[in-house]
Design a protein around this motif. Structure first.
Motif: not given
Length: 372
Positions: A13-32
């Motif tokens: 139960x301590x292994x979790x799968x979750x989306x992260x808006x801040x992490x996704x923003x990091x990748x969007x900025x990286x692509x730019x």
């Protein structure tokens, strides 16, 4: 070479799968900043960049080394919060609040990762309190360029002001383009996280890891997760100083990157891509042969990894690889002849960087070449 995560006696139960808006923003900025890393998103990057206000574009250039090369762990603050549960925030605002909860030492050390890559896995004295570490961080920042040196100097002098500046910058990105991106991406990423969670619950960790990436395996009787990467690193999901846990974060912008946060004193995070685009057409067979021969050496492969994330000087590469500067120069010359390395002079420094577009095409070039 690999990064491993100790999960001995870690409750499922301590292994979790979750989306992260801040992490996704990091990748969007990286692509730019680095559309060459993501050929399938080049059109999106061009269109988005063209709509940015000039002041926002200039501020993004001031700090792009936080996402262009190193994927700063600042974009996953949930992993560094002492006493936290290692879960992502539901909104960008919530995760920016988590970022604000990191103490100054955590923030400064993490933000200076671009200048302290060689100590990422081992830790060491803080530049906030140790004069020698501070001087070394400024020296390394200077080798990267004037913007990096200016940012490092401001950060070390007034962390609170830089923290506020970074938050405002990310909030302005949300207003300018990311809110629309997240509105579209969040359902897909949340569905992927639910699917992986259900796999973990019904079929076990081995099946869940296989669904994340074929580069991830469960070893040592289920006590160790190994991620196949051209890097060496080890961390633990059961650090007694932190609440035990391991987080997996899906990303629509992530391909081809599979990233592992393994900073000492932080919970580990695996940031994995969902889906991948097609690669551009391959080059000639003669160029393919030249490039494959250039890469047929372990030292040159390690040089490629170092220069893929950021430009480096010969001296920096010698320090990271533990070999002499002349030997580094010889290997760089082979890679440059094959068209895999570019150079740029900054004052008395010459920076070397991998041509990621050329490398990204190699697999397609190889297949097309042997079937032609």
């Amino acid at each position: 070479m690999s990064v491993s995560i100790d999960i001995t006696r870690l409750p499922p139960e301590r292994i979790v799968f979750e989306a992260s808006p801040l992490a996704e923003l990091c990748l969007a900025l990286h692509v730019l900043s680095e559309p060459g890393h993501h050929p399938g998103l080049a059109g999106w990057a061009t269109a988005t960049t063209s709509t940015l206000r000039q002041d926002l574009a200039e501020r993004l250039r001031e700090a792009d080394f936080l996402w262009r090369h190193t994927f700063s762990d600042l974009f996953m603050p949930f992993a560094g919060l002492r006493g936290g549960d290692g879960r992502t925030g539901r909104t960008l605002a919530e995760e920016l609040d988590q970022l604000d909860r990191l103490d100054d030492e955590q923030f400064v050390t993490t933000a200076l990762e671009f200048a302290c890559l060689s100590s990422y896995s081992t830790g060491g004295p803080s530049p906030v309190s140790d004069p020698a570490t501070r001087a070394r961080a400024l020296e390394l920042a200077a080798a990267r360029g004037p913007r990096q040196l200016d940012f490092a100097g401001r950060l070390l002098k007034d962390p609170a002001a830089v923290r506020a500046w970074v938050r405002r910058l990310l909030e302005d990105c949300d207003d300018a383009f990311f809110a629309d991106i997240w509105r579209e991406a969040e359902p897909t990423l949340a569905a992927d996280a639910r699917h992986k969670t259900e796999l973990l619950r019904r079929k076990g960790l081995d099946e869940a890891l296989a669904a994340v990436s074929p580069a991830i395996s469960l070893e040592d009787g289920g006590t160790l997760i190994r991620i196949d990467k051209l890097a060496e690193g080890h961390t633990t999901a059961v650090d007694p100083a932190m609440r035990a846990g391991l987080t997996f974060v899906p990303s629509r912008f992530g391909w081809p990157h599979l990233m592992v946060l393994h900073r000492p004193g932080w919970r580990p995070v695996v940031h994995y891509p969902v889906g991948s685009p097609d690669l551009p057409p391959p080059a000639s067979v003669e160029l393919l042969q030249l490039r494959l021969e250039a890469l047929a050496h372990p030292v040159r492969i390690r040089l490629c990894r170092s220069t893929a994330r950021a430009p480096h000087t010969t001296g920096e590469l010698a320090g990271v690889l533990g070999i002499s500067a002349p030997e580094v120069s010889r290997h760089l010359a082979v890679l440059k002849k094959a068209g895999l390395i570019t150079t740029r002079r900054r004052g008395r420094y010459v920076n070397y960087q991998l041509d990621v577009m050329a490398v990204a095409r190699l697999s397609g070039e190889f297949l097309e070449g042997i079937l032609r």
